[in-house]
Scaffold this active site. Structure first.
Site, PDB file in Angstrom:
ATOM      1  CB  THR A  47      59.955  35.333  49.159  1.00  0.00           C
ATOM      2  OG1 THR A  47      58.802  35.043  48.346  1.00  0.00           O
ATOM      3  CG2 THR A  47      61.163  34.711  48.526  1.00  0.00           C
ATOM      4  CB  THR A  82      57.306  35.152  44.150  1.00  0.00           C
ATOM      5  OG1 THR A  82      56.503  34.160  43.550  1.00  0.00           O
ATOM      6  CG2 THR A  82      56.988  36.509  43.551  1.00  0.00           C
ATOM      7  CD  GLU A 116      47.746  28.446  48.841  1.00  0.00           C
ATOM      8  OE1 GLU A 116      46.882  28.107  49.667  1.00  0.00           O
ATOM      9  OE2 GLU A 116      48.598  29.315  49.063  1.00  0.00           O
ATOM     10  CG  ASN A 172      50.441  36.530  41.222  1.00  0.00           C
ATOM     11  OD1 ASN A 172      49.756  35.871  40.450  1.00  0.00           O
ATOM     12  ND2 ASN A 172      51.212  35.982  42.127  1.00  0.00           N
ATOM     13  CG  PHE A 213      41.091  36.151  38.685  1.00  0.00           C
ATOM     14  CD1 PHE A 213      41.153  34.870  38.171  1.00  0.00           C
ATOM     15  CD2 PHE A 213      41.752  36.427  39.858  1.00  0.00           C
ATOM     16  CE1 PHE A 213      41.855  33.874  38.825  1.00  0.00           C
ATOM     17  CE2 PHE A 213      42.455  35.437  40.523  1.00  0.00           C
ATOM     18  CZ  PHE A 213      42.514  34.166  40.006  1.00  0.00           C
ATOM     19  CG  LEU A 214      35.881  39.985  35.482  1.00  0.00           C
ATOM     20  CD1 LEU A 214      35.109  40.188  34.184  1.00  0.00           C
ATOM     21  CD2 LEU A 214      36.352  41.340  36.018  1.00  0.00           C
ATOM     22  N   GLY A 217      33.199  40.071  45.882  1.00  0.00           N
ATOM     23  CA  GLY A 217      32.985  39.454  47.189  1.00  0.00           C
ATOM     24  C   GLY A 217      33.909  40.071  48.203  1.00  0.00           C
ATOM     25  CB  CYS A 224      50.293  34.597  45.517  1.00  0.00           C
ATOM     26  SG  CYS A 224      51.340  33.140  45.613  1.00  0.00           S
ATOM     27  CE  LYS A 227      54.614  35.916  49.033  1.00  0.00           C
ATOM     28  NZ  LYS A 227      55.753  35.736  48.182  1.00  0.00           N
TER      29      LYS A 227
END
Ligand code: UDX
Length: 400
Positions: A47, A82, A116, A172, A213-214, A217, A224, A227
């Site tokens: 998608t 998605t 991924e 996400n 996820f902290l 960078g 994903c 998008k």
């Protein structure tokens, strides 16, 4: 079946071959053959993001029409792709309109949360499985499919269909917000003389926040997060609502490559005519995917300033060549760095984590290193005479 996977995903080739050999997995280009005797049909087509930022649903709807034409007994039609909230309802109409003999079917939304590069592990040991259904019969079949995971205590969340569709975008987008948040803290840390590394570590120890996820960078890329953040903004707009936090996260992310270029200029001065080595092109390690990778924007900005680029990536060079055939593609990071005025670490592949700076200090024309993933530190690089910069660590920027 040769077991050749057309993209890079560690372990997938072995898993596919094993299951083909043991006759649990087969492939066909015929939808009729694939659907024959199936209880459940998964739609997992792409998608892509359309020009305007919405998810493009033409592949999903096309496959829906074909399924409708072929359906001859009860099946659950599952969307793995998605898709925006409301798509399953739309798809149900598309399939229903093509039915020849009024057979019953149910829709289910079963969003995927695979990363991924670690998708097998994520599939085998998911944090949760979300099943959006509006019938008991469909729920039962879906639970049966996931039973092996259920036995390993994977939480199953049964929701309505629209809710399951929204879970994916909300998850996400939240991850994207977390990344942009720490990237904004990184910028602030530089300005006030703090160290984002320690800020993130201390924040992450609070269980309500969590350490994942902290990592600051170059921001989020891939197929994903970019998008889905754009798509949820559109979904909200259409629903007369606003996702201002997600819009800000997108903007923060968009500005990062420009900041990297400003750092490069601080390290070596005017970039025109400079030879710059880029280590890493993939949007993250362990993938050959370059979709929405920060490297694309960096290449554009550096070329606009007249840099001569030499690049290396362990897996993504073939994909990058399709868009940038004329770059100097190198067989090793060292070849890329030879004679360079500046090296920029773009993707934190393992093989870039232990570079031989002794060798580099002799082989590079200038000794400047921009570490966009905070893999190294200034004291280490200064030992070899390098000027160094990274993101969000005030003490780790060499003086201009
Ligand atoms: C993501 C989601 O994690 C997954 O659940 C969903 O199904 C698909 O999208 P993926 O795109 O494979 O997975 O990559 P992910 O590991 O989430 O990283 C996304 C991007 O964020 C990468 O560019 C990565 O470099 C960046 N990132 C990630 C950071 O910049 N900092 C972090 O702390 C984490």
């Amino acid at each position: 079946v040769k077991g050749v996977i057309p993209f890079y995903e560690p372990g997938l080739d072995r898993l596919v071959l094993k299951n083909v050999e043991e006759k649990r997995l087969s492939f066909t280009t015929s939808l009729a053959e694939g659907m024959k005797d199936a209880d459940v049909v998964f739609i997992a087509v792409q998608t892509p993001m359309s020009e305007s930022g919405e998810a493009d649903l033409k592949y999903v709807m096309k496959v829906g029409e074909e399924i409708g034409e072929l359906l001859d007994d009860y099946k659950v039609i599952v969307t793995k792709s998605t898709v925006p909230v409301g798509t399953n309802a739309e798809l149900k109409k598309v399939i229903g309109a093509k039915l020849k003999n009024g057979v019953a079917f149910d829709m289910a939304s079963n969003p995927e949360f695979l990363r991924e590069g670690s998708s097998i592990e994520d599939f085998m040991r998911p944090d949760r499985v979300v099943i959006g259904v509006d019938s008991e019969r469909a729920e039962e079949l879906m639970r049966e499919i996931y039973r092996p995971l259920y036995l390993s205590d994977t939480p199953m969340v049964r929701t309505g269909i629209e809710t399951a569709e929204l879970v994916k975008y909300a998850s996400n987008s939240f991850l994207a917000v977390k990344i942009s948040f720490i990237n904004e803290i990184a910028k602030l840390a530089e300005a006030v003389g703090a160290d984002v590394f320690d800020v993130a570590k201390a924040m992450g120890l609070d269980k309500r926040i969590g350490s994942k996820f902290l990592h600051p960078g170059l921001g989020f890329g891939g197929s994903c997060l970019p998008k889905d953040t754009n798509a949820i903004v559109h979904i909200a707009q259409e629903a007369g609502s606003d996702m201002s936090i997600v819009r800000s996260a997108i903007q923060v992310n968009r500005d990062i490559p420009q900041r990297a270029v400003a750092k490069a200029e601080r390290l070596v001065g005017d970039l025109a005519g400079r030879k710059v080595a880029l280590l890493g092109l993939a949007f993250k390690p362990n993938t050959d995917d370059i979709r929405s990778a920060a490297s694309l924007e960096l290449v554009k900005l550096l070329e606009a300033r007249g840099c001569k680029l030499a690049v290396h990536d362990p897996a993504a060079m073939e994909n990058f060549k399709l868009l940038h055939p004329d770059l100097n593609y190198c067989q090793s990071p060292y070849e890329a760095c030879e004679g360079a005025d500046l090296t920029i670490l773009v993707t934190e592949w393992n093989q870039y984590r232990q570079l031989d700076f002794n060798w580099l200090s002799g082989a590079m024309a200038g000794k400047a290193f921009l570490d966009c993933r905070n893999v190294y530190d200034r004291p280490h690089l200064e030992k070899f005479g390098f000027k160094y910069d990274c993101f969000g660590r005030a003490d780790h920027s060499s003086p201009a």
